[in-house]
Design an enzyme around this catalytic site. Sequence first.
Site, PDB file in Angstrom:
ATOM      1  N   ARG A 188      -2.405  -1.351  -7.722  1.00  0.00           N
ATOM      2  CA  ARG A 188      -2.523  -2.817  -7.781  1.00  0.00           C
ATOM      3  C   ARG A 188      -3.852  -3.278  -8.372  1.00  0.00           C
ATOM      4  NH1 ARG A 188       1.724  -4.693  -5.325  1.00  0.00           N
ATOM      5  NH2 ARG A 188       2.405  -4.081  -3.249  1.00  0.00           N
ATOM      6  N   SER A 233      -0.966   2.623   4.328  1.00  0.00           N
ATOM      7  CA  SER A 233      -0.082   2.240   5.432  1.00  0.00           C
ATOM      8  C   SER A 233       0.344   3.476   6.230  1.00  0.00           C
ATOM      9  CB  SER A 233       1.129   1.504   4.870  1.00  0.00           C
ATOM     10  OG  SER A 233       1.795   2.344   3.952  1.00  0.00           O
ATOM     11  N   CYS A 292      -7.987  -3.751   6.997  1.00  0.00           N
ATOM     12  CA  CYS A 292      -7.466  -2.908   8.082  1.00  0.00           C
ATOM     13  C   CYS A 292      -8.192  -3.197   9.380  1.00  0.00           C
ATOM     14  CB  CYS A 292      -7.594  -1.440   7.725  1.00  0.00           C
ATOM     15  SG  CYS A 292      -9.298  -0.941   7.600  1.00  0.00           S
TER      16      CYS A 292
END
Length: 498
Positions: free
Chosen positions: A177, A226, A281
């Site tokens: 990304r 993740s 996070c």
Amino acid sequence: MVRELSHYVAGRRIGGTSGRYSDVFDPCEGKVQARVPLASREEVQNAVAAAEKAQPEWGAMNPQRRGRILLKFVDLVNQNLDELATLLSSEHGKTLADSKGDIQRGIEVVEFAAGAPHLMKGEFSEAGRDIDVHSLRQPLGVVAGITPFNFPAMIPLWKSGPALAAGNAFILKPSERDPSVPLRLAELYSEAGVPDGVFNVINGDKEAVDALLEDPRVKAIGFVGSTPIAQYIYATAAARGKRAQCFGGAKNHMVIMPDADLDMAADALIGAGYGSAGERCMAISVAVPVGEETANMLVAKLQDRIKGLKVGHSLAKDSDFGPVVAPSAKDRIEGYIRSGVEEGATLLADGRGLTVEGYDDGFWLGPTLFDHVTKDMKIYQEEIFGPVLSVLRATDYDEALRLCSEHEFGNGVAIFTRDGDAARDFASRVEVGMVGINVPIPVPIAYYTFGGWKASGFGDLNQHGADAFRFYTKTKTVTTRWPSGIRQGASFVMPEGS
Ligand code: NAD
């Protein structure tokens, strides 16, 4: 014009040959601004070959010299800070100040890692009149880092700084990304004097990751992302005999005790819940006020503050936070907001439908606040990774502690209180890896280690601090007898301490 990005192998940028690409967005404009090549297995293997060729000389270099090169790199990053932060904001969407923080927290770990000569010291024992034992720490060889979109500078630097300082060659597989900052960091490593092939960037998706996992020349994998992918990478790497440390998702709680400074707690929640659009996070996503009175007062303060928040372009000086990273992220977060409403939580602030003047197509989401969230709701159980804060009211301290400890994730947690007893008890008993006392985002400083518990971390060593050097080196233990001339004849019993 859509730019075409590259890989970085053996000291230079190289174009992709697989014919597969992924779009890189400008999240403020809501447009594709570049495309990044997705590496084939063969391209990954070529990068590993370049790293394997370069590593022995780098690994044999005096560690103080390697440290000096890393300090030069830190200087170069500082000199290019504005350019790097602007690039980072343009692909990620976080504000410029936040991007500078992302880079800064990364180079702090590289600075720490420049102390490799000390961190790689072994042990020595005089184990008897003529017997000495000492241990050495040696590099693993070629190691790889696979990193997430939300800290495109910090996490690649957390991984590569210690790995390089310890004498390894490194392959970075950054998020597809926002790959531009990792590519610039590769150029700056080269400019600082890191030899060609010692630091490489391979862009890609599952195919590139699987190629790294399958390659026996790659000795260790450090992953952040993740939880499902962390588990997959940990299990696959371990089955292939590689070292792995894999850090996953989070659901960070903040307990607010009745004696807390509620203004301070509300300010902390706003920053930690909505900063970087909640794409951290260590973001706080659950507030746990203890007692109804605390909850009512806290919620009122949050509502007040939310009204004053400014969501805007990542380069605008007055933006508190920018857009989310991609349209798929926006859809996912909006799905969670719908689910919270359907499951009966009270939606006090709804970030959906936000528009920002001049940027109609940006991936905007405003601050969202749910009250009366319960344990069984999906918005409580799962990681949302967006600007959504849930308030779950606890009747007493024990219930608050239990909530934090029993959640599937165990990355970060905070308690706001003026009571030293409660704070100490909480820090000691809570089942979470990183704890803040009146500190909402307790990301440890570079010379301590970073890592979550339970579904937030797989592997037995943390990132940065002394653990990084344990992870990126293997220990050899040497037993020596002097004077070597003493003849004792053959012995057939197991040597023992006496
Ligand atoms: P992600 O898991 O989607 O991607 C992380 C990396 O894995 C990327 O490089 C990606 O290309 C790669 N990847 C994605 N799918 C894959 C697959 N099927 N097989 C192999 N590799 C794959 O995570 P993300 O969306 O980039 O980042 C957000 C997540 O990272 C959140 O869950 C967040 O909590 C977590 N995170 C954790 C920490 C931590 O220290 N615990 C720090 C930052 C982010």
